[in-house]
Design a protein around this motif. Structure first.
Motif, PDB file in Angstrom:
ATOM      1  N   ALA A   1      55.502  83.352  69.713  1.00 22.09           N
ATOM      2  CA  ALA A   1      56.849  82.773  69.400  1.00 22.09           C
ATOM      3  C   ALA A   1      57.879  82.755  70.465  1.00 22.09           C
ATOM      4  O   ALA A   1      58.628  82.105  70.732  1.00 22.09           O
TER       5      ALA A   1
ATOM      6  N   GLY B   1      51.803  81.545  65.424  1.00 22.26           N
ATOM      7  CA  GLY B   1      53.124  81.794  66.102  1.00 22.26           C
ATOM      8  C   GLY B   1      53.885  80.550  66.498  1.00 22.26           C
ATOM      9  O   GLY B   1      54.840  80.131  65.856  1.00 22.26           O
TER      10      GLY B   1
ATOM     11  N   THR C   1      56.529  78.701  63.984  1.00 22.34           N
ATOM     12  CA  THR C   1      57.801  78.727  64.450  1.00 22.34           C
ATOM     13  C   THR C   1      58.410  77.476  64.762  1.00 22.34           C
ATOM     14  O   THR C   1      59.422  76.985  64.551  1.00 22.34           O
TER      15      THR C   1
ATOM     16  N   LEU D   1      63.825  80.167  64.267  1.00 20.54           N
ATOM     17  CA  LEU D   1      63.276  81.170  65.252  1.00 20.54           C
ATOM     18  C   LEU D   1      63.440  82.546  64.399  1.00 20.54           C
ATOM     19  O   LEU D   1      62.540  83.446  64.311  1.00 20.54           O
TER      20      LEU D   1
ATOM     21  N   VAL E   1      61.333  83.217  60.974  1.00 20.69           N
ATOM     22  CA  VAL E   1      60.187  83.450  61.022  1.00 20.69           C
ATOM     23  C   VAL E   1      60.083  84.681  61.585  1.00 20.69           C
ATOM     24  O   VAL E   1      59.008  85.624  60.885  1.00 20.69           O
ATOM     25  N   LEU E   2      60.724  85.283  62.631  1.00 19.60           N
ATOM     26  CA  LEU E   2      60.497  86.683  63.104  1.00 19.60           C
ATOM     27  C   LEU E   2      60.969  87.675  62.192  1.00 19.60           C
ATOM     28  O   LEU E   2      60.329  88.658  62.001  1.00 19.60           O
TER      29      LEU E   2
END
Length: 422
Positions: free
Chosen positions: A252, A376, A380, A392, A395-396
């Motif tokens: 990502a 990933g 993302t 972003l 997701v992370l």
């Protein structure tokens, strides 16, 4: 408390005719006056140096092959599809390498994988054609995955338990440094002609030569016992989730972090440096993280890295509002925390499992990392399409936040021959 494992090792048919048991667990390792095992640093240096040299080739190959295809005027779709053959090969290696390494021996398997990877690069250098490159890149990914699986299993077999976290940290640092040197070598050679391919091929042949010379000093894997990836999966799901989450983070950030920075006012060059520093944190800070994993309960260190990485994803929105130096410092630490979950997971794997189970676990780590990496990019990208730059972050932060909850709620592994108090 640590106890002696119940598994057994045996010489393998590859010529690994030495006692391949971890000497610490076998009770034959030299100890200090305080009863602490002495680390066999010769073997540690051998395994880490070999993987570092090998990583130079793998770090160079991906950008080199993409640039060559671009010069040949292939479409981005075909370039992307061709690049996907390498991770497909990596995933395939996780399914077939453990039994293959047991059958032919760890050293012969590792040498064979390095030579196969070199042959794939030679083939692609001679024939820059897609019908050759698709199967060749699959074979390259299979060979790369196979070498890493065997190498990581070796590392955990030779690592003294009391120092395992730090040894794994050194290993992770050398591995990251090798990956970084690959693109640097490509910048020096350029992507035209035989020279960049020759650098990668030379690195692979060097790794094969070192492994062949010192084969008798490296652990073998017992052929009497069998362990498959499928049988290992339910034994350490939390560790596999940790490795998969970092695979997601890695892909990502590689795909979307530069564009995120550009949209927030930074130049492409600045974000390229930032991405390099994100990886540099892995080189410098994995040893301290490994030290923490040796001194404190691994569950606590793994949870701490997860929370720090999740919090870092949220703080990224603030970091991009400051000067480049502040952003660089933030990315340096954030990348190390994100990668730290794999350092802790690999150290815990070595404490809990040995022999064929450890080989299967190493393969399962490769499988989990590949699945996370494959998820990933698309996950993302879809989140960014829906929520903009916040996608972003979501997701992370969500991935590492979920990992933190999983670590808190479930045991890191199911009971096995090796035990360590969390």
């Amino acid at each position: 408390m640590r106890v002696k494992p119940e598994h057994q090792f045996a010489p393998n048919p590859a010529g690994d005719r030495i006692d391949s048991r971890d000497p610490v667990f076998a009770g034959s390792a030299p100890v200090t006056g305080a009863g602490e095992p002495v680390v066999d640093w010769e073997k540690v240096v051998l395994v880490t140096a070999t993987v570092g040299v090998f990583a130079v080739a793998t770090g160079l190959s991906s950008p080199l092959l993409a640039l060559v295809l671009k010069k040949e005027l292939f479409s981005d779709l075909l370039i992307g599809a061709n690049a996907a053959m390498t991770p497909i090969g990596l995933l395939t290696s996780a399914l077939c390498v453990p039994r293959f390494a047991q059958r032919v021996g760890g050293s012969r398997a590792a040498v064979g994988f390095a030579l196969t990877a070199a042959a794939a690069l030679v083939l692609m250098a001679i024939f820059p054609m897609l019908w050759v490159w698709f199967p060749a890149r699959f074979v390259l990914g299979l060979a790369i995955g196979g070498f890493y699986i065997v190498n990581k299993a070796w590392l955990n077999e030779i690592a003294a338990p009391a120092y395992r976290g730090r040894i794994v940290g050194i290993y992770a640092a050398v591995l990251a440094a090798g990956f970084s040197l690959g693109p640097f070598a490509l910048a020096l050679t350029g992507s035209s002609g035989w020279l960049p391919f020759a650098v990668g091929i030379s690195a692979l042949l060097t790794a094969a030569l070192i492994t062949a010379i010192f084969a008798r000093r490296l652990p073998g894997f017992a052929v009497e016992q069998r362990a498959s990836v499928a049988s290992f999966l339910p034994r350490a799901p939390v560790l596999l989730v940790a490795v998969g989450v970092f695979g997601l983070f890695d892909q990502a950030t590689l795909a979307f972090l530069p564009a995120f920075g550009v949209r927030n006012g930074f130049s492409e060059q600045t974000m390229a440096v930032g991405l390099a520093l994100l990886n540099a944190g892995n080189v410098v800070l994995q040893v301290p993280i490994g030290w923490l994993a040796d001194r404190f309960p691994r569950r606590l260190v793994l949870a701490g890295c997860s929370v720090a990485a999740a919090g870092g994803a949220v703080l990224l929105t603030l970091a991009v509002r400051h000067e480049p130096f502040a952003l660089f410092a933030f990315l340096f630490v954030w990348g190390a925390c994100a990668c730290g979950v794999t350092t802790v997971a690999l150290a815990e794997l070595g404490d809990r499992f040995g022999g064929p189970a450890l080989l299967a676990g190493s393969a399962a780590f490769t499988l989990s990392s590949g699945v996370g990496g494959m998820l990933g990019g698309p996950l993302t990208g879809a989140a960014i399409d829906k929520a903009g730059d916040s996608g972003l972050i979501l997701v992370l932060a969500g991935a590492y936040g979920l990992l933190g909850l999983v670590v808190a709620a479930f045991p890191l592994t199911r009971r096995s021959g090796r035990s360590r108090t969390d």
